[in-house]
Design a protein around this motif. Structure first.
Motif: not given
Length: 107
Positions: A65-69
């Protein structure tokens, strides 16, 4: 078309809804899901969200959920879920909680 023997998918994903069910640890709250062949998005009424890459992580152990990719994929999944909710008129249910004192922590 699938019911009639066709091979074309009717939708790009499937929506689901269920309640968290562990009364011993927390109050009940609804969860919503949008699942495609490759990804699964889970959103809760209390604001928690989860995103899983089902190809790389079929056991759903790594929340992206917080992965910028994955921002674009997250936006796509949220849009699809919102679109389905609006099309069906689905709203968050009012969940009746168990009586006071029913919830007990394990240990």
């Amino acid at each position: 078309s699938l019911v009639e023997g066709g091979t074309e998918a009717v939708r790009q994903g499937v929506a689901g809804e269920y309640l968290s069910a562990n009364w011993a640890e927390h109050e009940l709250y609804p969860l919503r899901m949008w699942r495609t062949k490759e990804f699964k998005l889970i959103e809760s009424q209390i604001g928690d969200s989860e995103l899983y890459d089902l190809r790389a992580d079929p056991e759903e152990r790594t929340n992206l959920i917080d992965d910028p990719e994955k921002r674009e994929k997250l936006a796509e999944m949220r849009f699809a879920l919102t679109e389905w909710l609006e099309a069906t008129g689905d709203t968050w249910p009012n969940v009746v909680q168990p009586p006071s004192g029913f919830l007990k922590k394990r240990g």
